[in-house]
Design an enzyme around this catalytic site. Structure first.
Site, PDB file in Angstrom:
ATOM      1  N   SER A   5       0.848  -1.185   0.000  1.00 39.35           N
ATOM      2  CA  SER A   5       0.000   0.000   0.000  1.00 39.35           C
ATOM      3  C   SER A   5       0.884   1.236   0.000  1.00 39.35           C
ATOM      4  O   SER A   5       2.049   1.201   0.425  1.00 39.35           O
ATOM      5  CB  SER A   5      -0.894   0.009   1.244  1.00 39.35           C
ATOM      6  OG  SER A   5      -1.544   1.255   1.404  1.00 39.35           O
TER       7      SER A   5
ATOM      8  N   TYR B  13      -1.906   0.203  10.814  1.00 33.37           N
ATOM      9  CA  TYR B  13      -1.951  -0.183   9.396  1.00 33.37           C
ATOM     10  C   TYR B  13      -0.625   0.156   8.731  1.00 33.37           C
ATOM     11  O   TYR B  13      -0.089  -0.653   7.950  1.00 33.37           O
ATOM     12  CB  TYR B  13      -3.110   0.523   8.695  1.00 33.37           C
ATOM     13  CG  TYR B  13      -3.274   0.122   7.250  1.00 33.37           C
ATOM     14  CD1 TYR B  13      -3.660  -1.171   6.905  1.00 33.37           C
ATOM     15  CD2 TYR B  13      -3.052   1.030   6.225  1.00 33.37           C
ATOM     16  CE1 TYR B  13      -3.811  -1.535   5.568  1.00 33.37           C
ATOM     17  CE2 TYR B  13      -3.202   0.684   4.897  1.00 33.37           C
ATOM     18  CZ  TYR B  13      -3.586  -0.605   4.572  1.00 33.37           C
ATOM     19  OH  TYR B  13      -3.734  -0.967   3.253  1.00 33.37           O
TER      20      TYR B  13
END
Length: 254
Positions: free
Chosen positions: A149, A162
């Site tokens: 990501s 995250y």
């Protein structure tokens, strides 16, 4: 007609929706036999039927890769069915956002288990077969693509844990590449930003409004198929072409 991935086998985790499902469709269209790995068997069955109706080959493997034994069993099922494994796409992911103070620690555990432990368990189980494919397979190359990501490179308020998981995916990819690249297993990380998928759907509306929606404003949001195209590029490129990391970012709206 022989396609780019004819006679090869690809395993895609998190294949029941979003990027995983789109990637499975794309690799099957390029000729690969695709193993669909996820927990939601009903969705996998529907996707397998779709792929086979289009002329492809798919194997459904219902498994929770956060359980090491299930991850190992999933790889064993694939090799037992097809006799080989040439490509691993570690796509399974979960994005649960919130501040450090007041966050749900159990949600952190879930996210770490999916984003990091599942990737490690599946990679460890698959690697011996990928090394064998690189030595004996029809393409004399094998591929691991880890779906990371933008959050694996840039930290943001509320994304703390995250960020930890995706920074970890990036670092693990680089370390593993150094271990196996001379044995013709290509390891790369694909790091998209602002993708419309189910990844963040588990967050409550207020979190989406504060932390997710702002990233989508003023951009042409990426679709799962855009990421699938990136995966296909990474695994079908010539043997001499090195792509250690690939960013796919949305463009600004006109």
């Amino acid at each position: 007609m022989v396609s780019k991935l004819t006679d090869t086998v690809a395993l895609v985790t998190g294949a029941s929706s979003g990027i995983g499902a789109a990637t499975a469709r794309r690799l099957a269209a390029d000729g690969a036999c695709v193993a669909l790995v996820a927990r939601r068997k009903d969705r996998l069955d529907a996707l397998a039927a779709e792929i086979e109706q289009a002329g492809g080959t798919a194997l459904v493997v219902a498994a929770d890769i956060t359980d090491r034994h299930q991850a190992e069993g999933a790889v064993e099922q694939v090799v037992e069915r097809f006799g080989r494994l040439d490509t691993l796409v570690n796509n399974a992911g979960l994005m649960l956002l919130g501040p450090v103070v007041g966050a749900d620690a159990e949600e952190w555990d879930r996210m770490i288990a999916v984003n990091v432990q599942g990737l490690l368990y599946t990679t460890r189980a698959a690697l011996p077969h990928l090394l064998q494919a690189a030595e004996q397979g029809p393409r004399r190359i094998a591929d691991i693509v880890n779906i990371g990501s933008y959050a694996g490179r840039v930290a943001s308020k509320g994304f703390g844990v995250y960020n930890v998981t995706k920074f970890g995916v990036h670092a693990f990819t680089e370390a593993l590449r150094q271990e196996v690249t001379e044995r013709h297993v290509r390891v790369g990380v694909l790091e998209p930003g602002a993708v419309e998928s189910e990844l963040g759907s588990h967050n409550p509306p207020e979190v989406r409004g504060e932390m997710i929606d702002p990233y989508f404003e003023g951009t042409e949001v990426l679709a799962s198929e855009d990421i699938a195209d990136g995966v296909a590029y990474m695994v079908t490129r010539p043997r001499h072409a090195a792509v250690g990391e690939l960013w796919i970012m949305p463009t600004e709206q006109a």
